[in-house]
Enzyme design. Structure first.
Site, mmCIF file in Angstrom:
data_model
loop_
_atom_site.group_PDB
_atom_site.id
_atom_site.type_symbol
_atom_site.label_atom_id
_atom_site.label_comp_id
_atom_site.label_asym_id
_atom_site.label_seq_id
_atom_site.Cartn_x
_atom_site.Cartn_y
_atom_site.Cartn_z
ATOM 1 N N TYR B 109 0.841 -0.688 -0.053
ATOM 2 C CA TYR B 109 -0.085 0.003 0.275
ATOM 3 C C TYR B 109 0.437 1.036 -0.441
ATOM 4 O O TYR B 109 1.913 0.983 0.544
ATOM 5 C CB TYR B 109 -1.007 0.053 1.304
ATOM 6 C CG TYR B 109 -1.274 1.570 1.500
ATOM 7 C CD1 TYR B 109 -2.960 1.714 0.876
ATOM 8 C CD2 TYR B 109 -0.999 1.977 2.363
ATOM 9 C CE1 TYR B 109 -3.524 2.131 1.333
ATOM 10 C CE2 TYR B 109 -1.958 3.691 2.090
ATOM 11 C CZ TYR B 109 -3.104 3.402 1.591
ATOM 12 O OH TYR B 109 -4.070 4.275 1.522
ATOM 13 N N GLU B 197 -3.402 7.651 -4.090
ATOM 14 C CA GLU B 197 -3.308 5.912 -3.496
ATOM 15 C C GLU B 197 -3.313 5.611 -4.391
ATOM 16 O O GLU B 197 -3.698 5.152 -5.467
ATOM 17 C CB GLU B 197 -4.934 5.741 -2.655
ATOM 18 C CG GLU B 197 -4.907 4.731 -1.688
ATOM 19 C CD GLU B 197 -5.603 4.946 -1.171
ATOM 20 O OE1 GLU B 197 -6.169 4.670 0.169
ATOM 21 O OE2 GLU B 197 -7.321 4.544 -1.626
#
Lengths: 301, 397
Positions: B109, B197
């Site tokens: 992530y 993101e």
């Protein structure tokens, strides 16, 4: 007395020749605010409302008039630059009314302010008003009566609403500060609470928060550790869905953080009474003042 | 502002971020053509909607041949996808992303967001890729690492290295990972993002580092310097009422209930929604008419609130500061004339020019409009009247 601004504040209005700025300069002067200068590049030598001299730069205004406080009514794309100009000229306090300043611009402004002595209120705020002394920004003057309760709020209209409710209940105020609805801004609740804590005229504080961020939670912890005076709270946005921006750029519940429920719990844990609805802010204040034995002293109007 | 995944990936690619080869498709034929051009053994068919959680909701399909691509594309296009983030009504799929499949070895992530507390951009990374970061933060916060970025200096190489080591990337890919971090940061700053993101960021079995999914959100206040981003706006993804309101410079959020409200100021508007709920009503919307209302703006607000059958009552809650009560009152009278009022309207006015405002409403004698002397009474009354109106409509039907 009151906090941050008063009779001795010498005010320069940045962007004074704009329509909104000129209108509010008039209101400020009528309220007795000591407006000593205005700034609009290219308009030095002019006079606004026949009495306020205009300068090309904030530095010129400071050098010529000794201004120490500014209020900014400048469009969003130029406002970050205006704040930095005021900081560079060494002002004690800057109030920035402007809404929709890009977040990355405000991040640079905050970096520019590091290590300097200027305080910033806003942006995206209604300004500050010390009753019967000084008004910077947009706050309607007639709703205020002199007294002993300080007001601090992230929302403009709720600043007016709570002040009006206090006045109607006979509770006068010292200073009302609208700290603004943006995610990245100048001073936050704690700086204002700290100033009210030290102000002899202020006997209690009304704190109006809303969803988004964790400023209310931090304020609650600070109150628990430091505050010597009763604080009364209100939080708007109990019904706000997550991920939706509720008008203010900073009013958004993200990643499960910043809910009204969390904030109310944090305030309650710090012993702060929170009004159940927006209609009961004044009433709740009266109850808290009575409980603290301050009602008689605070019943000034 | 939000954009689609495929648009985010195009932007990131232009900043040097490695993304899978692929293209947007609006029909099964187009999807098949793109898949043929890609020529990879596995092709991913991804529904493009402005909401996360697509994988679990069946919006992402793996195809092993062109016929599969066509089949999945036909299945997904036009389908309403209900994910964790769409709400129960779901969102219709109108676009697909057709993309080369990747040989995934491990998922990570990576994101950039604004940190309100420090007034800085922060890079967040975690080894727990593919999961929702909120879940990771909840369950294993020690697995999330942060680097705070000085806005003047920018993201420093040592920060990207420190992050890459903490995330336990293997030595062979460190250079690719740190470069990707820098490119992603440049995109965040270059386009005034509020969120960038990549979840998951993957390392493939061939040691490629790829942004397998990408999400960019933009700061609405920064859009004036990015007309290219504004052009990517997909209006079909936005609530039609919210869209109409934005065009009229009104701030509107649909909340799904049947008691509408019209308020000045965001704080009071939120608090009005709350007080409607407090007295047992279901709020239909958040609506802030702003500080400089005109008669036309108020009329438009009524048009939007009454534009479907959702609403059974309207609560007008105004504290006139900069706004003047007489302008608001004139706007309500105008709305009654040009838009027509088909539900009860309870009006609470206080503040600047309140007497004038109240007089305008008294003189106009609009039967649907009822004045409430106090906010509390007004909120109680509108909840009661809306319930009555709803019952009436049900009885007639």
């Amino acid at each position: 007395m009151g906090i941050f601004v008063g009779k001795n504040s010498k005010v320069v209005v940045q962007g004074i020749t704009g329509k909104q700025a000129t209108f509010h300069t008039k209101v400020m002067l009528e309220y007795g605010t000591n407006v000593v200068a205005g700034v609009t590049p290219g308009k030095a030598g002019e006079k606004v409302l026949g009495q306020v001299p205009v300068f090309n730069t904030v530095q010129d205004a400071v050098d010529e008039t000794g201004a120490n406080v500014s209020v900014i009514y400048v469009p969003a794309r130029f406002a970050a630059d205006s704040i930095c100009e005021g900081v560079d000229a060494g002002l004690d306090l800057i109030v920035c009314i402007t809404e929709h300043i890009p977040v990355l611009d405000m991040i640079r402004v905050r970096r520019f302010m590091q290590g300097k002595n200027t305080k910033l209120i806003g942006p995206n705020c209604p300004g500050i008003l010390t009753v019967d002394e000084c008004r910077l920004g947009l706050i309607p003057t007639y709703i205020h009566k002199k007294g002993h309760v300080g007001v601090v709020s992230r929302s403009g209209t709720l600043t007016y609403e709570v002040t009006y409710q206090l006045t109607m209940a006979g509770i006068g105020q010292t200073t009302a500060v609208g700290i603004g609805g943006d995610p990245i801004k100048g001073i936050d609740f704690i700086e204002v609470l700290d100033a009210f804590n030290q102000d002899d005229d202020t006997l209690a504080v009304m704190l109006i928060g809303e969803i988004g961020g964790t400023a209310e939670e931090e304020a609650a912890a600070w109150v628990k550790a430091n505050m010597k005076k009763p604080v009364i709270g209100f939080i708007s946005g109990r019904q706000a869905p997550p991920g939706k921006r509720m008008g203010h750029a900073g009013a958004i519940i993200s990643g499960g953080k910043g809910t009204a429920a969390d904030k109310i719990r944090a305030l309650n844990d710090a012993g702060i009474e929170v009004a159940d609805t927006v209609a009961h802010m004044g009433e709740t204040a009266v109850q808290v003042l009575k409980k603290a034995g301050l009602y008689e002293q605070c019943h000034t109007c | 502002m939000n954009i689609h995944e495929y648009q985010s990936k195009q932007i990131l690619k232009s900043y040097g971020v490695n993304v899978p080869n692929g293209n947007a498709a609006f029909s099964p034929e187009e999807a098949a053509r793109i898949a043929k051009d890609l020529g990879t053994p596995v092709v991913v068919v991804k529904a493009q909607i402005h909401a996360g959680g697509r994988g679990k909701a069946g919006g992402v399909k793996l195809a092993h041949n062109i016929d599969d691509v066509k089949f999945y594309a036909s299945e997904l296009l036009g389908k309403t996808l209900v994910t964790k983030q769409t709400g129960p009504e779901g969102k219709q799929v109108n676009r697909l992303l057709i993309e080369a499949g990747s040989d995934i070895a491990k998922e990570y992530y990576l994101s950039f967001v604004i940190d309100r507390k420090t007034a800085q951009v922060v890079m967040m990374g975690s080894e727990a890729g593919g999961m929702e970061i909120e879940e990771v933060a909840e369950e294993t916060p020690e697995k999330i690492f942060k680097e705070f970025i000085d806005p003047v200096i920018g993201l420093m190489p040592f920060q990207t290295r420190r992050m890459a080591y903490r995330m336990h990337f293997k030595p062979e890919v460190l250079g690719k990972v740190t470069k990707l971090m820098t490119c992603l940061y440049n995109a965040f700053i270059g386009k005034d993002c509020s969120l960038a993101e990549i979840n998951p960021l993957v390392v493939t079995k061939q040691n490629d580092v790829i942004a397998l999914d990408a999400k960019l959100n933009f700061d609405d206040s920064g859009l004036f310097r990015h007309p290219d981003i504004e052009a990517l706006r997909d209006e079909s993804e936005e609530d039609p009422k919210e869209r109409a309101a934005a065009k009229a410079a009104l701030s509107y959020v649909n909340l799904g209930g049947d008691v509408a409200c019209m308020v000045n100021g965001a704080g009071l508007a939120m608090a009005t929604v709350d007080i409607i709920k407090f007295y047992g009503g279901e709020p239909a919307n958040f609506l802030d008419v702003g500080g400089d209302s005109t008669v036309e703006k108020i009329a438009e607000a009524f048009r939007i609130m009454q534009s479907d059958d959702q609403v059974h009552g309207v609560f007008v809650n105004i504290f006139g500061g900069i706004n003047k009560c007489d302008v608001i009152a004139a706007g309500i009278v105008e709305a009654a004339k040009v838009v027509g009022l088909r539900v009860p309207v309870v009006v609470r006015l206080d503040g600047t020019n309140v007497e004038k405002g109240r007089q305008i409403l008294v003189d106009a004698q609009v039967p649907e409009v009822i004045m409430a002397p106090k906010m509390e009474d007004g909120a109680k009354l509108i909840v009661e009247l809306a319930a009555k109106k709803a019952a009436e409509l049900t009885a007639n039907a």
